[in-house]
Design an enzyme around this catalytic site. Structure first.
Site, PDB file in Angstrom:
ATOM      1  N   GLN A  25     -34.735   1.264  10.164  1.00 22.99           N
ATOM      2  CA  GLN A  25     -33.486   1.749   9.557  1.00 22.99           C
ATOM      3  C   GLN A  25     -33.556   3.188   9.049  1.00 22.99           C
ATOM      4  OE1 GLN A  25     -30.968  -0.905   6.889  1.00 22.99           O
ATOM      5  NE2 GLN A  25     -31.809   0.474   5.349  1.00 22.99           N
ATOM      6  N   GLU A  76     -26.370   7.705   6.103  1.00 27.76           N
ATOM      7  CA  GLU A  76     -27.067   8.331   4.977  1.00 27.76           C
ATOM      8  C   GLU A  76     -27.392   9.794   5.238  1.00 27.76           C
ATOM      9  OE1 GLU A  76     -30.331   5.861   3.732  1.00 27.76           O
ATOM     10  OE2 GLU A  76     -28.960   4.375   2.894  1.00 27.76           O
ATOM     11  N   ASP A  99     -38.248   3.001   5.862  1.00 26.44           N
ATOM     12  CA  ASP A  99     -37.695   1.724   5.391  1.00 26.44           C
ATOM     13  C   ASP A  99     -37.366   0.943   6.656  1.00 26.44           C
ATOM     14  OD1 ASP A  99     -36.332  -0.455   4.448  1.00 26.44           O
ATOM     15  OD2 ASP A  99     -34.725   0.674   3.448  1.00 26.44           O
ATOM     16  N   GLU A 120     -41.148   0.752   3.086  1.00 26.65           N
ATOM     17  CA  GLU A 120     -40.234  -0.177   2.411  1.00 26.65           C
ATOM     18  C   GLU A 120     -39.862  -1.318   3.357  1.00 26.65           C
ATOM     19  OE1 GLU A 120     -36.890   1.844   0.551  1.00 26.65           O
ATOM     20  OE2 GLU A 120     -35.619   0.086   0.848  1.00 26.65           O
ATOM     21  N   ASP A 145     -37.541  -4.124  -1.292  1.00 23.41           N
ATOM     22  CA  ASP A 145     -36.097  -3.949  -1.549  1.00 23.41           C
ATOM     23  C   ASP A 145     -35.403  -5.298  -1.370  1.00 23.41           C
ATOM     24  OD1 ASP A 145     -33.402  -3.273  -1.554  1.00 23.41           O
ATOM     25  OD2 ASP A 145     -33.453  -2.084   0.279  1.00 23.41           O
ATOM     26  N   LYS A 168     -31.887  -1.068  -7.448  1.00 23.99           N
ATOM     27  CA  LYS A 168     -30.479  -0.750  -7.175  1.00 23.99           C
ATOM     28  C   LYS A 168     -29.645  -1.517  -8.197  1.00 23.99           C
ATOM     29  CE  LYS A 168     -30.975  -0.474  -2.109  1.00 23.99           C
ATOM     30  NZ  LYS A 168     -31.037  -1.335  -0.895  1.00 23.99           N
ATOM     31  N   ARG A 174     -27.123   3.464  -2.414  1.00 29.42           N
ATOM     32  CA  ARG A 174     -26.722   2.542  -1.353  1.00 29.42           C
ATOM     33  C   ARG A 174     -26.252   3.386  -0.165  1.00 29.42           C
ATOM     34  NH1 ARG A 174     -27.033  -2.889  -2.960  1.00 29.42           N
ATOM     35  NH2 ARG A 174     -27.397  -2.961  -0.707  1.00 29.42           N
ATOM     36  N   SER A 175     -26.214   2.738   0.989  1.00 33.05           N
ATOM     37  CA  SER A 175     -25.837   3.507   2.183  1.00 33.05           C
ATOM     38  C   SER A 175     -24.353   3.894   2.171  1.00 33.05           C
ATOM     39  CB  SER A 175     -26.181   2.722   3.443  1.00 33.05           C
ATOM     40  OG  SER A 175     -25.601   1.434   3.400  1.00 33.05           O
ATOM     41  N   LYS A 179     -34.645   7.638  -4.352  1.00 31.20           N
ATOM     42  CA  LYS A 179     -34.285   7.494  -2.942  1.00 31.20           C
ATOM     43  C   LYS A 179     -32.782   7.697  -2.848  1.00 31.20           C
ATOM     44  CE  LYS A 179     -34.584   4.299   0.897  1.00 31.20           C
ATOM     45  NZ  LYS A 179     -34.117   2.956   1.273  1.00 31.20           N
TER      46      LYS A 179
END
Ligand code: 2PG
Ligand code: MG
Length: 403
Positions: free
Chosen positions: A157, A200, A236, A277, A304, A329, A358-359, A380
């Protein structure tokens, strides 16, 4: 007392154009906080529900009757009180009645109003015990997008620059430089390809995982030479997204769990990864522990989706040695109090924390304060695009204020 005299929840759009909510909290003194809650795409199965059935619109419809009256007259300085009122208004373990995004927006907005009233930066009212001075996290910046954050990219990802310097200015500059060098390298190799950017702000290109890592680690090496800053590759995998029927299914290979552990450890060796991650499925606590043992202290191994910032899952991971770091998060947990319970637990057991966007994020900077307040190992938040730059610039300002 920082008495709450008004609480509102309204509709806004996140960085993907999806509806989300922003809360406004007004205090008797006139001080106010307005904060929006972001949304994920590769959400963990154990996150609280972002919205009730019916989405953001339903959360907004319910707010005036079920939430606002419980907030009236509370002390915004009393975080536990505000967050307990949000839990009481909801009454479910997953925030499925009022929505976790409502809880996040209100909780952070109340803290923001409190900080504004005191005339101090937000991180000061959020600071965890023992955090008296600002220290700055590494930047974990997304340079190439894949998985659910891109159309037509690699299976992994996120291909990340992990940039560490005492001053935010230097770590941000290094992450930005890696992003640029990686784009140039992909263009040189595939001159006919039109390069785009994903959710992102990282590049999107139809290249394989290993090729992407080769280019990323070369870009990091070049940025290190040019700038003298410690910047190394990270990933990640968001491995739950391609784990089906007991196997990790990449486009070019299918791996059993033990082969996946060996594959990830090999990637760390071959490409000098310093950040890894979600290398395994979100339920694979033991395999996570195996990869963490294999990697040792060569990289930050971050959980995560496996933890979802939730205390019981983190407790299990700590007991098994599943990772040496936890991603944090706020809207996976709900309120700031829920988030801090996870942060404090991780720290008490020697795990570092990485504060994460978050994305589908928003052009707001409060996440930088959360990273400083929790002495996070990393922030991040991506590299380029308004939602990412808002957080990086806020960290830069904090660096200036204390430098
Ligand atoms: C992740 C996040 C942020 P999402 O997996 O770490 O990069 O993605 O917000 O889609 O869950
Ligand atoms: Mg992740």
């Amino acid at each position: 007392m920082s008495r709450i005299v008004a609480a509102d929840l309204e509709a806004i759009f996140d960085g993907r154009g999806h509806p989300t909510v922003e809360a406004t909290i007004v205090l008797e003194s006139g001080a106010r906080g307005r904060v929006g809650a972001p949304s994920g795409a590769s959400t963990g199965a154990h996150e609280v529900r972002a919205f009730p059935e019916g989405g953001a619109a339903e959360a907004i419809r319910r707010f005036p009757r079920s939430v606002a009256p419980r907030l009236a007259n509370l002390d915004a300085a009393d975080r536990a009180g505000v967050d307990a009122a949000l839990h009481a208004a909801d009454g479910t373990p997953e925030f499925s009645a009022i929505g976790g995004n409502t809880a996040t927006a209100v909780s952070v907005a109340a803290a923001t109003a409190h900080a504004a009233e005191r005339g101090v930066p937000l991180w000061r009212v959020l600071a965890r015990p023992g955090v008296e001075r600002a220290s700055f996290p590494a930047i974990v910046g997304n340079c190439l997008n894949g998985g659910r954050h891109a159309i037509g990219g690699p299976d992994i990802q996120e291909f990340l620059a992990f940039a560490e310097a005492p001053r935010p200015e230097d770590s941000i500059r290094a992450a930005v430089r890696v992003h640029a060098l990686l784009g140039e390298a992909i263009h040189r190799r595939y001159p006919a390809l039109a390069l785009g950017r994903g959710d992102e702000g990282g590049w999107v290109a139809p290249i394989g995982n290993v090729e992407a890592l080769e280019l990323l680690s070369a870009a990091c090496a070049k940025a290190r030479d040019e700038l003298g800053t410690s910047v190394h590759p990270g990933i990640d995998l968001a491995a739950s997204e391609f784990f089906r029927d007991g196997k990790y299914r990449y486009r070019d290979r299918t791996l059993d769990p033990e082969d996946q552990v060996a594959f990830v450890a090999q990637l760390v060796d071959d490409h000098g990864l310093r950040y890894v991650e979600d290398p395994l499925d979100e339920e694979a606590f033991d395999d996570f522990a195996a990869v963490t043992r294999a990697i040792g202290d060569r990289a930050v191994v971050v959980g995560d989706d496996i933890y979802c910032t939730r205390v019981p899952r983190l407790e299990r991971g700590i007991a098994l040695g599943s990772s040496n770091s936890a991603l944090i998060k706020v809207n996976q947990a709900g309120t700031l109090s829920d988030t801090f319970a996870a942060v404090d637990l991780a720290r008490a057991h020697g795990l570092s924390t990485v504060t994460s966007h978050r994305s589908g994020d928003l052009p707001e900077g409060w996440l930088a304060h959360l990273a400083v307040a929790t002495a996070a190992r990393g922030l991040k938040c991506g590299v380029l695009g308004g939602e990412r730059v808002a957080k990086l610039n806020e960290l830069l300002r904090l660096g200036r204020a204390t430098g």
